[in-house]
Motif scaffolding. Structure first.
Motif, PDB file in Angstrom:
ATOM      1  N   PHE A 321      43.505  43.537  44.419  1.00 40.04           N
ATOM      2  CA  PHE A 321      43.515  44.615  43.435  1.00 40.04           C
ATOM      3  C   PHE A 321      42.912  44.225  42.085  1.00 40.04           C
ATOM      4  O   PHE A 321      43.251  44.795  41.057  1.00 40.04           O
ATOM      5  N   ASN A 322      42.000  43.242  42.140  1.00 40.24           N
ATOM      6  CA  ASN A 322      41.240  42.919  40.933  1.00 40.24           C
ATOM      7  C   ASN A 322      40.042  43.873  40.892  1.00 40.24           C
ATOM      8  O   ASN A 322      39.100  43.765  41.675  1.00 40.24           O
ATOM      9  N   GLN A 323      40.105  44.824  39.976  1.00 39.10           N
ATOM     10  CA  GLN A 323      39.124  45.903  39.976  1.00 39.10           C
ATOM     11  C   GLN A 323      37.704  45.422  39.671  1.00 39.10           C
ATOM     12  O   GLN A 323      36.729  45.924  40.229  1.00 39.10           O
ATOM     13  N   ARG A 324      37.556  44.477  38.783  1.00 41.07           N
ATOM     14  CA  ARG A 324      36.215  43.976  38.460  1.00 41.07           C
ATOM     15  C   ARG A 324      35.588  43.293  39.674  1.00 41.07           C
ATOM     16  O   ARG A 324      34.407  43.469  39.963  1.00 41.07           O
ATOM     17  N   ARG A 325      36.393  42.533  40.381  1.00 45.13           N
ATOM     18  CA  ARG A 325      35.868  41.854  41.565  1.00 45.13           C
ATOM     19  C   ARG A 325      35.607  42.843  42.698  1.00 45.13           C
ATOM     20  O   ARG A 325      34.644  42.703  43.458  1.00 45.13           O
ATOM     21  N   ALA A 326      36.458  43.850  42.801  1.00 46.26           N
ATOM     22  CA  ALA A 326      36.242  44.881  43.815  1.00 46.26           C
ATOM     23  C   ALA A 326      34.940  45.638  43.550  1.00 46.26           C
ATOM     24  O   ALA A 326      34.179  45.949  44.470  1.00 46.26           O
ATOM     25  N   ALA A 327      34.681  45.944  42.279  1.00 43.58           N
ATOM     26  CA  ALA A 327      33.432  46.628  41.923  1.00 43.58           C
ATOM     27  C   ALA A 327      32.231  45.779  42.317  1.00 43.58           C
ATOM     28  O   ALA A 327      31.222  46.295  42.824  1.00 43.58           O
ATOM     29  N   GLU A 328      32.327  44.463  42.135  1.00 38.56           N
ATOM     30  CA  GLU A 328      31.231  43.568  42.500  1.00 38.56           C
ATOM     31  C   GLU A 328      30.977  43.595  44.006  1.00 38.56           C
ATOM     32  O   GLU A 328      29.833  43.630  44.455  1.00 38.56           O
ATOM     33  N   LEU A 329      32.062  43.592  44.781  1.00 37.23           N
ATOM     34  CA  LEU A 329      31.910  43.632  46.237  1.00 37.23           C
ATOM     35  C   LEU A 329      31.282  44.937  46.707  1.00 37.23           C
ATOM     36  O   LEU A 329      30.563  44.980  47.711  1.00 37.23           O
ATOM     37  N   LEU A 330      31.556  46.019  45.992  1.00 40.13           N
ATOM     38  CA  LEU A 330      31.030  47.334  46.363  1.00 40.13           C
ATOM     39  C   LEU A 330      29.643  47.602  45.784  1.00 40.13           C
ATOM     40  O   LEU A 330      29.030  48.628  46.075  1.00 40.13           O
ATOM     41  N   GLY A 331      29.144  46.686  44.957  1.00 45.25           N
ATOM     42  CA  GLY A 331      27.835  46.901  44.332  1.00 45.25           C
ATOM     43  C   GLY A 331      27.884  47.941  43.230  1.00 45.25           C
ATOM     44  O   GLY A 331      26.868  48.594  42.942  1.00 45.25           O
ATOM     45  N   LEU A 332      29.059  48.125  42.625  1.00 44.36           N
ATOM     46  CA  LEU A 332      29.229  49.091  41.548  1.00 44.36           C
ATOM     47  C   LEU A 332      29.480  48.370  40.226  1.00 44.36           C
ATOM     48  O   LEU A 332      29.846  47.189  40.214  1.00 44.36           O
ATOM     49  N   SER A 333      29.288  49.094  39.132  1.00 41.07           N
ATOM     50  CA  SER A 333      29.720  48.563  37.850  1.00 41.07           C
ATOM     51  C   SER A 333      31.229  48.788  37.729  1.00 41.07           C
ATOM     52  O   SER A 333      31.807  49.611  38.456  1.00 41.07           O
ATOM     53  N   TYR A 334      31.860  48.087  36.816  1.00 40.73           N
ATOM     54  CA  TYR A 334      33.299  48.238  36.632  1.00 40.73           C
ATOM     55  C   TYR A 334      33.643  49.681  36.261  1.00 40.73           C
ATOM     56  O   TYR A 334      34.599  50.266  36.782  1.00 40.73           O
ATOM     57  N   HIS A 335      32.833  50.291  35.383  1.00 39.61           N
ATOM     58  CA  HIS A 335      33.123  51.653  34.935  1.00 39.61           C
ATOM     59  C   HIS A 335      32.893  52.663  36.048  1.00 39.61           C
ATOM     60  O   HIS A 335      33.578  53.685  36.120  1.00 39.61           O
ATOM     61  N   GLN A 336      31.929  52.397  36.938  1.00 33.97           N
ATOM     62  CA  GLN A 336      31.732  53.292  38.080  1.00 33.97           C
ATOM     63  C   GLN A 336      32.947  53.272  39.003  1.00 33.97           C
ATOM     64  O   GLN A 336      33.398  54.313  39.496  1.00 33.97           O
ATOM     65  N   LEU A 337      33.469  52.064  39.233  1.00 33.50           N
ATOM     66  CA  LEU A 337      34.661  51.964  40.080  1.00 33.50           C
ATOM     67  C   LEU A 337      35.847  52.656  39.423  1.00 33.50           C
ATOM     68  O   LEU A 337      36.605  53.374  40.089  1.00 33.50           O
ATOM     69  N   ARG A 338      36.020  52.456  38.133  1.00 33.22           N
ATOM     70  CA  ARG A 338      37.130  53.104  37.423  1.00 33.22           C
ATOM     71  C   ARG A 338      37.028  54.625  37.530  1.00 33.22           C
ATOM     72  O   ARG A 338      38.028  55.329  37.712  1.00 33.22           O
ATOM     73  N   GLY A 339      35.797  55.145  37.470  1.00 35.57           N
ATOM     74  CA  GLY A 339      35.608  56.585  37.605  1.00 35.57           C
ATOM     75  C   GLY A 339      36.029  57.081  38.979  1.00 35.57           C
ATOM     76  O   GLY A 339      36.645  58.152  39.117  1.00 35.57           O
ATOM     77  N   SER A 340      35.678  56.292  40.021  1.00 40.26           N
ATOM     78  CA  SER A 340      36.060  56.681  41.380  1.00 40.26           C
ATOM     79  C   SER A 340      37.577  56.598  41.571  1.00 40.26           C
ATOM     80  O   SER A 340      38.176  57.425  42.266  1.00 40.26           O
ATOM     81  N   LEU A 341      38.201  55.592  40.972  1.00 40.50           N
ATOM     82  CA  LEU A 341      39.657  55.465  41.078  1.00 40.50           C
ATOM     83  C   LEU A 341      40.357  56.668  40.451  1.00 40.50           C
ATOM     84  O   LEU A 341      41.355  57.185  40.995  1.00 40.50           O
ATOM     85  N   LYS A 342      39.826  57.120  39.310  1.00 41.05           N
ATOM     86  CA  LYS A 342      40.401  58.292  38.659  1.00 41.05           C
ATOM     87  C   LYS A 342      40.143  59.547  39.487  1.00 41.05           C
ATOM     88  O   LYS A 342      41.008  60.418  39.620  1.00 41.05           O
ATOM     89  N   LYS A 343      38.939  59.632  40.053  1.00 39.82           N
ATOM     90  CA  LYS A 343      38.573  60.803  40.845  1.00 39.82           C
ATOM     91  C   LYS A 343      39.509  61.004  42.018  1.00 39.82           C
ATOM     92  O   LYS A 343      39.906  62.137  42.330  1.00 39.82           O
ATOM     93  N   TYR A 344      39.844  59.894  42.686  1.00 43.19           N
ATOM     94  CA  TYR A 344      40.677  59.987  43.873  1.00 43.19           C
ATOM     95  C   TYR A 344      42.151  59.661  43.589  1.00 43.19           C
ATOM     96  O   TYR A 344      42.929  59.447  44.516  1.00 43.19           O
TER      97      TYR A 344
END
Length: 359
Positions: A321-344
């Motif tokens: 649940f390290n969001q920065r590392r998860a974003a890296e694995l998904l090829g996303l920026s940290y802010h893009q991942l945060r946006g998706s987390l909020k969306k869902y």
């Protein structure tokens, strides 16, 4: 290399090559354009030199220009010259190739690369012997015999609208077509021995050891797509590697890249090994399996969102649940991942205080 004002030495005994030499001899005294056609490495420039030095212009200049060597603006300036101030950097008047070739011969290689605008100016010169410098208004004249060369089918280019038909008509007063080396089988060994002897002399070797039957077979069985130029390079390289070996040369290495360790471009269906960007990539998350045969009908948007959520959850679990590392694995920026987390609405599923550990 030939001496100044001396016809270049030509080597060949095949019937088709001797016919070309005879053809060239017949047109040397005519003050008309000649078009030399042939594959790369067949000796088009050699024919141009022969046309000049066997003509009445032999004591005047032979000027050469590769039309593919410059962009079209510079080519036009180089051919016709330019006046001071004609363009940025033109600080003084420049004498072009036509002026420098006055009384002699101008050889234009790679003619097919010439732009339509430059072709039009060239046509005017052929018809009237007149031209203007770039940026100038004064009409100049020059007595120049034009020899042009190409390795493409100009009539076909003209039919495609890529070359002027009227210019082709003027240039093709006489056309000299050079045979490829594969059509001059009798000349291959003759040329090979000539280049071998020259290379031995250059290297200071006491003598040329000759070619074995196997080497001769190699020379004759190869198609020589680069023609005489390629043969020359192959033989000179062969002599340089053979050195002072007293035995006859038994193998001709035609491809200089030939090696058991030759680099091979990976095929498109091969997964390349990617360099590690960080220690996080040492253990990749398992891909989410999708149903190859979904049950239709379905809600496409909902299915895509479900799949996207499953990927995000898998990446979060993989990185504890390290969001920065998860974003890296998904090829996303940290802010893009945060946006998706909020969306869902997945932020509430993230363990408390995880962000504090990330900082």
């Amino acid at each position: 290399m030939t001496n100044q004002n001396t016809p270049p030495k030509v080597i060949g005994e095949s019937d088709c090559f001797l016919e070309v030499l005879e053809h060239v001899s017949r047109v040397t005294q005519l003050n008309r354009p000649v078009l030399v056609v042939g594959e790369r490495g067949t000796g088009k420039e050699l024919v141009a030199e022969r046309l000049h030095y066997l003509s009445e212009r032999w004591s005047k200049s032979l000027i050469k220009m590769n039309c593919a060597a410059l962009n079209q603006e510079l080519l036009e300036s180089e051919l016709f010259g330019h006046e001071a101030g004609a363009f940025t950097g033109a600080t003084k008047r420049h004498q072009g190739r036509f002026e420098r070739a006055d009384g002699g011969t101008l050889f234009l290689d790679e003619l097919a690369t010439m732009s339509m605008r430059t072709q039009e100016k060239l046509l005017r010169f052929i018809e009237y012997g007149e031209f203007e410098r770039v940026g100038g208004s004064t009409t100049l004249s020059a007595d120049v015999r034009l020899v042009a060369a190409t390795n493409v089918d100009l009539p076909q280019l003209a039919d495609q609208g890529k070359f002027r038909h009227d210019l082709l008509d003027r240039l093709a007063f006489d056309v000299v077509t050079l045979p490829p080396l594969r059509a001059r089988k009798e000349d291959i060994l003759l040329l090979a021995e000539h280049y071998a002897l020259s290379m031995c002399k250059e290297m200071g070797l006491p003598y040329f050891t000759g070619f074995s039957a196997n080497a001769v077979q190699q020379l004759h069985s190869y198609t020589w797509p680069g023609n005489v130029r390629e043969l020359k390079n192959v033989i000179e390289r062969c002599i340089s590697r053979w050195g002072e070996n007293p035995d006859a040369i038994d193998h001709i290495q035609i491809d200089p890249f030939e090696s058991p360790f030759r680099l091979v471009q990976p095929s498109s269906d091969t997964t390349a090994i990617q360099p590690e960007r960080s220690s996080l990539n040492t253990i990749a998350p398992q891909p989410i399996k999708t149903n190859p045969n979904p049950d239709f009908p379905l809600d496409f948007k909902e299915s895509v969102e479900d799949y996207e959520q499953s990927l995000i959850k898998a990446a979060l679990e993989e990185t504890r649940f390290n969001q920065r590392r998860a974003a890296e694995l998904l090829g996303l920026s940290y802010h893009q991942l945060r946006g998706s987390l909020k969306k869902y609405s997945l932020l509430k599923t993230t363990p408390d205080n995880i962000e504090e550990h990330e900082h």
